[in-house]
Design a protein around this motif. Structure first.
Motif, mmCIF file in Angstrom:
data_model
loop_
_atom_site.group_PDB
_atom_site.id
_atom_site.type_symbol
_atom_site.label_atom_id
_atom_site.label_comp_id
_atom_site.label_asym_id
_atom_site.label_seq_id
_atom_site.Cartn_x
_atom_site.Cartn_y
_atom_site.Cartn_z
ATOM 1 N N ALA A 1 51.125 37.618 36.751
ATOM 2 C CA ALA A 1 50.890 39.059 36.773
ATOM 3 C C ALA A 1 51.928 39.762 37.641
ATOM 4 N N ARG A 2 52.264 39.153 38.781
ATOM 5 C CA ARG A 2 53.285 39.759 39.649
ATOM 6 C C ARG A 2 54.637 39.783 38.941
ATOM 7 N N ARG A 3 54.966 38.697 38.239
ATOM 8 C CA ARG A 3 56.229 38.666 37.493
ATOM 9 C C ARG A 3 56.224 39.718 36.380
ATOM 10 N N MET A 4 55.061 39.879 35.733
ATOM 11 C CA MET A 4 54.957 40.861 34.657
ATOM 12 C C MET A 4 55.293 42.248 35.183
ATOM 13 N N TRP A 5 54.720 42.595 36.346
ATOM 14 C CA TRP A 5 55.003 43.912 36.912
ATOM 15 C C TRP A 5 56.476 44.029 37.316
ATOM 16 N N SER A 6 56.995 43.001 37.976
ATOM 17 C CA SER A 6 58.372 43.043 38.458
ATOM 18 C C SER A 6 59.366 43.185 37.303
ATOM 19 N N ASP A 7 59.122 42.469 36.215
ATOM 20 C CA ASP A 7 60.066 42.460 35.092
ATOM 21 C C ASP A 7 59.877 43.633 34.136
ATOM 22 N N ASN A 8 58.699 44.283 34.197
ATOM 23 C CA ASN A 8 58.403 45.326 33.205
ATOM 24 C C ASN A 8 57.847 46.586 33.861
ATOM 25 N N SER A 9 58.324 46.892 35.058
ATOM 26 C CA SER A 9 57.745 48.008 35.805
ATOM 27 C C SER A 9 57.909 49.339 35.070
ATOM 28 N N GLU A 10 59.032 49.537 34.384
ATOM 29 C CA GLU A 10 59.250 50.799 33.689
ATOM 30 C C GLU A 10 58.242 50.967 32.545
ATOM 31 N N GLU A 11 58.073 49.899 31.748
ATOM 32 C CA GLU A 11 57.141 49.973 30.621
ATOM 33 C C GLU A 11 55.712 50.182 31.108
ATOM 34 N N ILE A 12 55.325 49.452 32.158
ATOM 35 C CA ILE A 12 53.970 49.587 32.687
ATOM 36 C C ILE A 12 53.766 50.971 33.280
ATOM 37 N N GLY A 13 54.783 51.466 33.991
ATOM 38 C CA GLY A 13 54.679 52.767 34.647
ATOM 39 C C GLY A 13 54.446 53.903 33.675
ATOM 40 N N ARG A 14 54.962 53.781 32.456
ATOM 41 C CA ARG A 14 54.781 54.849 31.475
ATOM 42 C C ARG A 14 53.327 54.974 31.025
ATOM 43 N N ASN A 15 52.524 53.956 31.262
ATOM 44 C CA ASN A 15 51.109 53.988 30.872
ATOM 45 C C ASN A 15 50.201 54.412 32.015
ATOM 46 N N LEU A 16 50.779 54.747 33.172
ATOM 47 C CA LEU A 16 49.985 55.102 34.345
ATOM 48 C C LEU A 16 50.140 56.591 34.651
ATOM 49 N N PRO A 17 49.161 57.187 35.323
ATOM 50 C CA PRO A 17 49.226 58.630 35.611
ATOM 51 C C PRO A 17 50.159 58.987 36.757
ATOM 52 N N TRP A 18 50.793 58.006 37.379
ATOM 53 C CA TRP A 18 51.710 58.272 38.484
ATOM 54 C C TRP A 18 53.151 58.028 38.019
ATOM 55 N N PRO A 19 54.113 58.729 38.587
ATOM 56 C CA PRO A 19 55.513 58.509 38.204
ATOM 57 C C PRO A 19 55.932 57.059 38.428
ATOM 58 N N ALA A 20 56.763 56.554 37.533
ATOM 59 C CA ALA A 20 57.163 55.142 37.598
ATOM 60 C C ALA A 20 57.900 54.835 38.891
ATOM 61 N N ASP A 21 58.717 55.791 39.382
ATOM 62 C CA ASP A 21 59.466 55.511 40.605
ATOM 63 C C ASP A 21 58.546 55.404 41.817
ATOM 64 N N ARG A 22 57.460 56.218 41.830
ATOM 65 C CA ARG A 22 56.506 56.133 42.941
ATOM 66 C C ARG A 22 55.765 54.794 42.908
ATOM 67 N N MET A 23 55.402 54.346 41.710
ATOM 68 C CA MET A 23 54.710 53.055 41.603
ATOM 69 C C MET A 23 55.643 51.915 41.990
ATOM 70 N N ARG A 24 56.903 52.044 41.650
ATOM 71 C CA ARG A 24 57.863 51.013 42.034
ATOM 72 C C ARG A 24 57.984 50.954 43.550
ATOM 73 N N ASP A 25 58.037 52.131 44.200
ATOM 74 C CA ASP A 25 58.087 52.157 45.665
ATOM 75 C C ASP A 25 56.809 51.557 46.260
ATOM 76 N N LEU A 26 55.674 51.831 45.612
ATOM 77 C CA LEU A 26 54.400 51.307 46.111
ATOM 78 C C LEU A 26 54.376 49.790 46.046
ATOM 79 N N MET A 27 54.887 49.213 44.965
ATOM 80 C CA MET A 27 54.897 47.758 44.846
ATOM 81 C C MET A 27 55.748 47.119 45.947
#
Length: 242
Positions: A206-232
């Motif tokens: 699951a951690r690898r999934m997020w790390s390798d696909n953060s942009e795709e996952i971020g588009r499905n979340l209500p928060w900006p992808a860059d903020r979620m990347r910083d959060l991770m």
């Protein structure tokens, strides 16, 4: 026997050949003659076949004991676990399809990119976990139940908001409040994984999934992808600071 039990002569002969159901008696001319015990055994075989058990599994259960319920219970419990996993997978796919259909049926046609993103996420999930790991995750979701999953989603959204505030304020990762939030985050995630080595493997995937696909996952979340990347990244630094 075939007519009364609702099976075929060919099936009875096959059961005889593999030793699953040998007729208790033979006529002088060599014809099979089934006893009452044979009839009871055949009904058990048919019932277990209806529940999805293989002939090998049925033979094992019936060989252990003709009347004991222990082996029968183990087989039925395993069949139930398989059905629960399948049901969870069907429910997940149903929710995905219902969401896509809901978007299509809205008055304003959604951006085609939304559909592509959803399809990308399905692909990301399928390729990030092995079939065995997907089965383990589905089994765990089935064990938790729909109410617990919805409660976890709500709790997770609250944790995201709380932690994003600390990211924006540049709170040191050693801060006790941050450490408590991260501990709650990890505990929440652990609920969806099995215990032991198998669970550790799905967590790592699951951690690898997020790390390798953060942009795709971020588009499905209500928060900006860059903020979620910083959060991770913030979460990882906080874990290392423990």
């Amino acid at each position: 026997m075939a007519r009364v039990s609702g099976t075929t002569v060919r099936t009875l002969r096959h059961y005889d050949e593999i030793g699953l159901l040998n007729p208790g008696e033979r006529t002088a001319s060599g014809h099979r003659r089934y006893t009452e015990v044979d009839v009871r055994r055949l009904y058990r075989i048919r019932a277990l076949r209806t529940l999805g058990a293989s002939l090998e599994e049925i033979a094992s259960v019936l060989a252990d004991s003709s009347d004991g319920l222990g082996p029968m219970r183990d087989l039925l419990a395993e069949q139930l676990r398989g059905l629960e996993v399948h049901a969870a997978q069907v429910q997940q796919l149903t929710q995905r399809l219902r969401g896509l259909l809901g978007q299509i049926d809205r008055a304003s046609m959604p951006d085609p990119d939304q559909f592509l993103t959803t399809l990308e996420m399905i692909s990301v999930f399928e390729t990030s976990f092995t079939p065995e790991q997907r089965e383990q995750l589905a089994r765990r979701r089935a064990e938790l139940g729909a109410d617990a999953i919805e409660a976890a989603k709500t709790e997770w959204a609250g944790l995201v908001e709380d932690l994003l505030r600390h990211v924006e304020e540049d709170t040191p990762v050693e801060d006790p409040q941050v450490q408590e939030l991260v501990a709650r985050w990890d505990a929440l995630g652990n609920r969806f994984h099995a215990e032991g080595g198998d669970g550790e493997q799905t967590k790592a995937a699951a951690r690898r999934m997020w790390s390798d696909n953060s942009e795709e996952i971020g588009r499905n979340l209500p928060w900006p992808a860059d903020r979620m990347r910083d959060l991770m990244g913030y979460l990882e630094r906080a874990r290392q600071a423990r």
